[in-house]
Motif scaffolding. Structure first.
Motif, PDB file in Angstrom:
ATOM      1  N   GLY A  22     -33.410 -31.501  -2.762  1.00 45.48           N
ATOM      2  CA  GLY A  22     -33.030 -30.273  -2.078  1.00 45.48           C
ATOM      3  C   GLY A  22     -31.897 -29.531  -2.755  1.00 45.48           C
ATOM      4  N   VAL A  23     -31.201 -30.195  -3.671  1.00 47.89           N
ATOM      5  CA  VAL A  23     -30.085 -29.603  -4.401  1.00 47.89           C
ATOM      6  C   VAL A  23     -30.531 -29.113  -5.776  1.00 47.89           C
ATOM      7  CG1 VAL A  23     -27.774 -30.094  -5.335  1.00 47.89           C
ATOM      8  CG2 VAL A  23     -28.461 -31.097  -3.158  1.00 47.89           C
ATOM      9  N   CYS A  24     -31.654 -29.627  -6.246  1.00 43.75           N
ATOM     10  CA  CYS A  24     -32.127 -29.342  -7.603  1.00 43.75           C
ATOM     11  C   CYS A  24     -32.439 -27.860  -7.788  1.00 43.75           C
ATOM     12  CB  CYS A  24     -33.375 -30.169  -7.891  1.00 43.75           C
ATOM     13  SG  CYS A  24     -33.947 -30.048  -9.595  1.00 43.75           S
ATOM     14  N   ILE A  25     -31.975 -27.292  -8.905  1.00 45.70           N
ATOM     15  CA  ILE A  25     -32.270 -25.893  -9.228  1.00 45.70           C
ATOM     16  C   ILE A  25     -33.307 -25.803 -10.348  1.00 45.70           C
ATOM     17  CG2 ILE A  25     -30.057 -25.027  -8.418  1.00 45.70           C
ATOM     18  CD1 ILE A  25     -29.191 -24.802 -11.386  1.00 45.70           C
ATOM     19  N   HIS A  26     -33.873 -26.921 -10.741  1.00 42.35           N
ATOM     20  CA  HIS A  26     -34.949 -26.988 -11.730  1.00 42.35           C
ATOM     21  C   HIS A  26     -34.576 -26.344 -13.057  1.00 42.35           C
ATOM     22  CE1 HIS A  26     -37.262 -28.519  -8.422  1.00 42.35           C
ATOM     23  NE2 HIS A  26     -36.934 -27.469  -7.720  1.00 42.35           N
ATOM     24  N   ALA A  91     -21.157 -17.799 -14.303  1.00 46.12           N
ATOM     25  CA  ALA A  91     -22.380 -17.124 -13.878  1.00 46.12           C
ATOM     26  C   ALA A  91     -23.448 -17.408 -14.920  1.00 46.12           C
ATOM     27  CB  ALA A  91     -22.144 -15.623 -13.753  1.00 46.12           C
ATOM     28  N   VAL A  92     -24.496 -18.113 -14.505  1.00 40.33           N
ATOM     29  CA  VAL A  92     -25.609 -18.407 -15.398  1.00 40.33           C
ATOM     30  C   VAL A  92     -26.474 -17.150 -15.471  1.00 40.33           C
ATOM     31  CG1 VAL A  92     -27.654 -19.852 -15.737  1.00 40.33           C
ATOM     32  CG2 VAL A  92     -25.570 -20.849 -14.790  1.00 40.33           C
ATOM     33  N   PRO A  93     -26.776 -16.671 -16.683  1.00 40.14           N
ATOM     34  CA  PRO A  93     -27.608 -15.468 -16.781  1.00 40.14           C
ATOM     35  C   PRO A  93     -28.901 -15.616 -15.983  1.00 40.14           C
ATOM     36  CG  PRO A  93     -26.734 -16.065 -18.933  1.00 40.14           C
ATOM     37  CD  PRO A  93     -26.399 -17.194 -17.994  1.00 40.14           C
ATOM     38  N   ASN A  94     -29.156 -14.658 -15.102  1.00 45.36           N
ATOM     39  CA  ASN A  94     -30.349 -14.628 -14.258  1.00 45.36           C
ATOM     40  C   ASN A  94     -30.498 -15.883 -13.402  1.00 45.36           C
ATOM     41  OD1 ASN A  94     -31.032 -12.169 -15.542  1.00 45.36           O
ATOM     42  ND2 ASN A  94     -31.936 -13.321 -17.206  1.00 45.36           N
ATOM     43  N   GLY A  95     -29.364 -16.507 -13.074  1.00 43.22           N
ATOM     44  CA  GLY A  95     -29.390 -17.746 -12.303  1.00 43.22           C
ATOM     45  C   GLY A  95     -28.206 -17.867 -11.372  1.00 43.22           C
ATOM     46  N   PRO A  96     -27.850 -19.095 -11.041  1.00 44.23           N
ATOM     47  CA  PRO A  96     -26.805 -19.333 -10.044  1.00 44.23           C
ATOM     48  C   PRO A  96     -25.387 -19.126 -10.574  1.00 44.23           C
ATOM     49  CG  PRO A  96     -27.555 -21.420 -10.908  1.00 44.23           C
ATOM     50  CD  PRO A  96     -28.442 -20.360 -11.520  1.00 44.23           C
ATOM     51  N   LEU A  97     -24.458 -19.151  -9.646  1.00 49.54           N
ATOM     52  CA  LEU A  97     -23.037 -19.198  -9.964  1.00 49.54           C
ATOM     53  C   LEU A  97     -22.654 -20.668  -9.901  1.00 49.54           C
ATOM     54  CD1 LEU A  97     -20.279 -17.778 -10.428  1.00 49.54           C
ATOM     55  CD2 LEU A  97     -20.000 -17.828  -7.951  1.00 49.54           C
ATOM     56  N   LEU A  98     -22.207 -21.221 -11.025  1.00 48.11           N
ATOM     57  CA  LEU A  98     -21.805 -22.618 -11.072  1.00 48.11           C
ATOM     58  C   LEU A  98     -20.301 -22.715 -10.871  1.00 48.11           C
ATOM     59  CD1 LEU A  98     -23.885 -23.914 -14.131  1.00 48.11           C
ATOM     60  CD2 LEU A  98     -24.481 -23.955 -11.697  1.00 48.11           C
ATOM     61  N   VAL A  99     -19.885 -23.614  -9.983  1.00 47.66           N
ATOM     62  CA  VAL A  99     -18.471 -23.866  -9.744  1.00 47.66           C
ATOM     63  C   VAL A  99     -18.214 -25.321 -10.117  1.00 47.66           C
ATOM     64  CG1 VAL A  99     -16.606 -23.906  -8.059  1.00 47.66           C
ATOM     65  CG2 VAL A  99     -18.388 -22.171  -7.890  1.00 47.66           C
ATOM     66  N   GLY A 125     -29.992 -14.230  -3.582  1.00 45.23           N
ATOM     67  CA  GLY A 125     -30.127 -13.936  -2.168  1.00 45.23           C
ATOM     68  C   GLY A 125     -31.389 -14.477  -1.521  1.00 45.23           C
ATOM     69  N   HIS A 126     -32.209 -15.213  -2.268  1.00 42.11           N
ATOM     70  CA  HIS A 126     -33.492 -15.673  -1.739  1.00 42.11           C
ATOM     71  C   HIS A 126     -33.588 -17.183  -1.568  1.00 42.11           C
ATOM     72  CE1 HIS A 126     -35.410 -11.729  -1.898  1.00 42.11           C
ATOM     73  NE2 HIS A 126     -34.708 -11.543  -2.994  1.00 42.11           N
ATOM     74  N   SER A 127     -32.507 -17.918  -1.801  1.00 37.88           N
ATOM     75  CA  SER A 127     -32.530 -19.375  -1.671  1.00 37.88           C
ATOM     76  C   SER A 127     -32.887 -19.789  -0.249  1.00 37.88           C
ATOM     77  CB  SER A 127     -31.161 -19.963  -2.042  1.00 37.88           C
ATOM     78  OG  SER A 127     -31.129 -21.346  -1.747  1.00 37.88           O
ATOM     79  N   GLY A 128     -33.638 -20.854  -0.124  1.00 35.86           N
ATOM     80  CA  GLY A 128     -33.938 -21.427   1.180  1.00 35.86           C
ATOM     81  C   GLY A 128     -32.877 -22.414   1.607  1.00 35.86           C
ATOM     82  N   ASN A 129     -31.841 -22.568   0.794  1.00 37.81           N
ATOM     83  CA  ASN A 129     -30.768 -23.519   1.056  1.00 37.81           C
ATOM     84  C   ASN A 129     -29.406 -22.841   0.872  1.00 37.81           C
ATOM     85  OD1 ASN A 129     -29.629 -26.055   1.596  1.00 37.81           O
ATOM     86  ND2 ASN A 129     -29.610 -26.619  -0.553  1.00 37.81           N
ATOM     87  N   LYS A 130     -29.283 -21.603   1.352  1.00 34.76           N
ATOM     88  CA  LYS A 130     -28.044 -20.836   1.176  1.00 34.76           C
ATOM     89  C   LYS A 130     -26.864 -21.567   1.800  1.00 34.76           C
ATOM     90  CE  LYS A 130     -30.406 -16.449   1.193  1.00 34.76           C
ATOM     91  NZ  LYS A 130     -30.951 -15.482   2.095  1.00 34.76           N
ATOM     92  N   PRO A 131     -25.712 -21.487   1.195  1.00 38.84           N
ATOM     93  CA  PRO A 131     -25.326 -20.655   0.059  1.00 38.84           C
ATOM     94  C   PRO A 131     -25.667 -21.271  -1.287  1.00 38.84           C
ATOM     95  CG  PRO A 131     -23.399 -21.872   0.765  1.00 38.84           C
ATOM     96  CD  PRO A 131     -24.536 -22.260   1.685  1.00 38.84           C
ATOM     97  N   PHE A 132     -26.346 -22.416  -1.282  1.00 36.36           N
ATOM     98  CA  PHE A 132     -26.620 -23.117  -2.524  1.00 36.36           C
ATOM     99  C   PHE A 132     -27.912 -22.627  -3.169  1.00 36.36           C
ATOM    100  CE2 PHE A 132     -24.444 -25.974   0.447  1.00 36.36           C
ATOM    101  CZ  PHE A 132     -23.231 -26.061  -0.205  1.00 36.36           C
ATOM    102  N   CYS A 133     -27.972 -22.745  -4.469  1.00 35.29           N
ATOM    103  CA  CYS A 133     -29.150 -22.352  -5.235  1.00 35.29           C
ATOM    104  C   CYS A 133     -30.228 -23.424  -5.078  1.00 35.29           C
ATOM    105  CB  CYS A 133     -28.772 -22.203  -6.705  1.00 35.29           C
ATOM    106  SG  CYS A 133     -30.165 -21.821  -7.772  1.00 35.29           S
ATOM    107  N   ASP A 134     -31.476 -22.998  -4.898  1.00 39.53           N
ATOM    108  CA  ASP A 134     -32.594 -23.940  -4.852  1.00 39.53           C
ATOM    109  C   ASP A 134     -33.644 -23.632  -5.922  1.00 39.53           C
ATOM    110  OD1 ASP A 134     -33.945 -21.708  -3.921  1.00 39.53           O
ATOM    111  OD2 ASP A 134     -34.557 -22.610  -2.030  1.00 39.53           O
ATOM    112  N   GLY A 135     -33.305 -22.772  -6.878  1.00 35.34           N
ATOM    113  CA  GLY A 135     -34.219 -22.444  -7.965  1.00 35.34           C
ATOM    114  C   GLY A 135     -35.147 -21.279  -7.686  1.00 35.34           C
ATOM    115  N   THR A 136     -35.052 -20.660  -6.503  1.00 31.16           N
ATOM    116  CA  THR A 136     -35.936 -19.546  -6.142  1.00 31.16           C
ATOM    117  C   THR A 136     -35.794 -18.376  -7.109  1.00 31.16           C
ATOM    118  OG1 THR A 136     -35.876 -20.202  -3.824  1.00 31.16           O
ATOM    119  CG2 THR A 136     -36.532 -17.933  -4.278  1.00 31.16           C
TER     120      THR A 136
END
Length: 148
Positions: A22-26, A91-99, A125-136
């Motif tokens: 559920g945490v994986c961003i693939h 900020a990953v280009p076209n991807g998530p914000l990594l902290v 803004g489309h993750s099903g696991n907000k605020p975390f990235c889910d690879g959407t």
């Protein structure tokens, strides 16, 4: 058990790799780094016998989302890892914000979640696991407009 709370463990006797789908961003870093260990077309998809413990630790440590982690079997099964480092945002280009670093996240209802090492936040803004990235972001073709 739903995908957000599902946790799978794989061991070679020395270390245990913990996978939280559920945490994986693939990002594919694991598959590209040790394809003989991480093969998504097989079940189980992690075959720890195909690499040394040192290689496994090095590869799992590169996971940008924290979906993969590990612990030494001779230590307590405690996945709370404290990172003693300056906090870094990327900020990953076209991807998530990594902290990178220790983060305490408080949601709108006051629920707190602690994350350590690397946390991936949704930017599309489309993750099903907000605020975390889910690879959407990959599925929807998210483009952030940031030029390298």
């Amino acid at each position: 058990m739903n995908k957000e709370t599902l946790t799978k463990k794989y061991t070679n006797g020395t270390i245990t790799i913990v996978w939280k789908p559920g945490v994986c961003i693939h990002s594919g870093i694991c598959v590209r780094g040790l394809p003989q260990v991480f093969n998504t077309s097989l079940k189980p998809w992690i075959n720890m016998q195909q690499a040394s413990t040192e290689q496994l630790i090095a590869q799992v440590s590169q996971c940008p989302s924290g979906a993969l982690s590990f612990y030494h079997n001779d230590e307590q099964d405690d996945l709370t890892i404290q990172v003693d480092a300056e906090t870094k945002l990327e900020a990953v280009p076209n991807g998530p914000l990594l902290v990178y670093g220790n983060v305490l996240i408080k949601d709108a209802y006051g629920h707190e979640t602690r994350k350590n090492k690397v946390t991936a936040f949704c930017r599309c803004g489309h993750s099903g696991n907000k605020p975390f990235c889910d690879g959407t972001h990959k599925k929807i073709g998210f483009k952030d407009g940031i030029e390298p």
